[in-house]
Design a protein around this motif. Structure first.
Motif, PDB file in Angstrom:
ATOM      1  N   ASN A 194       0.820  -1.212   0.000  1.00 39.37           N
ATOM      2  CA  ASN A 194       0.000   0.000   0.000  1.00 39.37           C
ATOM      3  C   ASN A 194       0.861   1.272   0.000  1.00 39.37           C
ATOM      4  O   ASN A 194       0.706   2.138   0.860  1.00 39.37           O
ATOM      5  CB  ASN A 194      -0.922   0.013   1.212  1.00 39.37           C
ATOM      6  N   HIS A 226      -3.524   7.447   6.655  1.00 43.15           N
ATOM      7  CA  HIS A 226      -3.056   6.320   5.840  1.00 43.15           C
ATOM      8  C   HIS A 226      -1.782   5.730   6.443  1.00 43.15           C
ATOM      9  O   HIS A 226      -1.637   4.500   6.533  1.00 43.15           O
ATOM     10  CB  HIS A 226      -2.815   6.786   4.409  1.00 43.15           C
ATOM     11  N   GLY A 239      -2.475   3.543   9.397  1.00 45.70           N
ATOM     12  CA  GLY A 239      -3.374   2.418   9.188  1.00 45.70           C
ATOM     13  C   GLY A 239      -4.818   2.730   9.491  1.00 45.70           C
ATOM     14  O   GLY A 239      -5.612   1.815   9.750  1.00 45.70           O
ATOM     15  N   ASP A 247      -8.798   4.394   2.005  1.00 44.83           N
ATOM     16  CA  ASP A 247      -8.544   3.082   2.608  1.00 44.83           C
ATOM     17  C   ASP A 247      -7.048   2.911   2.853  1.00 44.83           C
ATOM     18  O   ASP A 247      -6.254   2.933   1.905  1.00 44.83           O
ATOM     19  CB  ASP A 247      -9.057   1.996   1.655  1.00 44.83           C
ATOM     20  N   SER A 251      -5.379   0.339   3.476  1.00 43.27           N
ATOM     21  CA  SER A 251      -4.822  -0.917   2.976  1.00 43.27           C
ATOM     22  C   SER A 251      -4.491  -0.857   1.490  1.00 43.27           C
ATOM     23  O   SER A 251      -3.863  -1.776   0.956  1.00 43.27           O
ATOM     24  CB  SER A 251      -5.805  -2.068   3.224  1.00 43.27           C
TER      25      SER A 251
END
Length: 201
Positions: free
Chosen positions: A39, A99, A102, A124, A126
């Motif tokens: 990611n 981000h 997490g 997101d 991930s």
């Protein structure tokens, strides 16, 4: 020390800008692969009209991995024509920092017509994330990016591209926005913070 990609070899091409963007894309993809993260965060900075948005779109379309890639353009974040620094800080707080931790980030689009925040979007943690916009590469943002990029281009080319894209909407604000970019360059030396310095004709 950032590595540099020049467009010098493509000057005889029928479309040197396209050639330079193709070379730039290859260089960014190589850096992403080298990071090896599922990611990664890519931060693209450069002055108005340099080619950031074009490079970002190509990168998302040719991402060196599987699955969805998130793209945030700071043009959707800046709070108006005097909002370069405020928009970058908003993106750092609402998009990049969550981000990195997490966490799901939530940001609201700036509606340039109403002069207010509009619908919200989630980021997101991930998934890979590409953020592009003038003023983005501050020391704080560079620490949150896995690959940081400075896109450079000559003033005449930049101005022609930017005004060709946004026309009369942008024309009255060109100098006003450029002054904010000047302050960003003087304060943060984004090219010096970048992993990659890319040159677009």
């Amino acid at each position: 020390m950032p590595s540099a990609v020049s467009s010098a070899l493509s000057r005889s091409s029928a479309d040197p800008v396209d050639d330079a963007l193709t070379a730039a894309l290859a260089a960014v993809r190589a850096h992403i692969v080298a990071v090896g993260a599922a990611n990664p965060v890519v931060a693209l900075d450069g002055r108005s009209g340099a080619g950031k948005s074009s490079l970002a779109r190509r990168l998302v379309a040719a991402w060196p991995g599987r699955g969805r890639v998130q793209l945030v353009a700071l043009d959707d974040v800046y709070p108006g024509w005097d909002g370069l620094a405020a928009g970058v800080e908003y993106a750092r707080q609402r998009i990049l920092s969550p981000h990195a931790r997490g966490l799901v980030g939530v940001w609201e689009r700036w509606d340039w017509e109403t002069g207010s925040r509009a619908e919200a979007y989630a980021v997101d943690p991930s998934l890979p994330l590409v953020v592009e916009g003038a003023g983005l590469l501050t020391p704080e943002v560079a620490r949150l990016a896995d690959v940081s990029v400075w896109v450079d281009a000559p003033l005449p080319s930049r101005k022609a591209r930017a005004l060709g894209r946004d026309g009369d909407t942008y024309r009255p604000h060109w100098a006003r926005w450029a002054a904010q970019e000047d302050r960003h360059l003087a304060a943060h030396d984004p090219a010096g913070l970048a992993d990659l310095v890319l040159s677009i004709p």
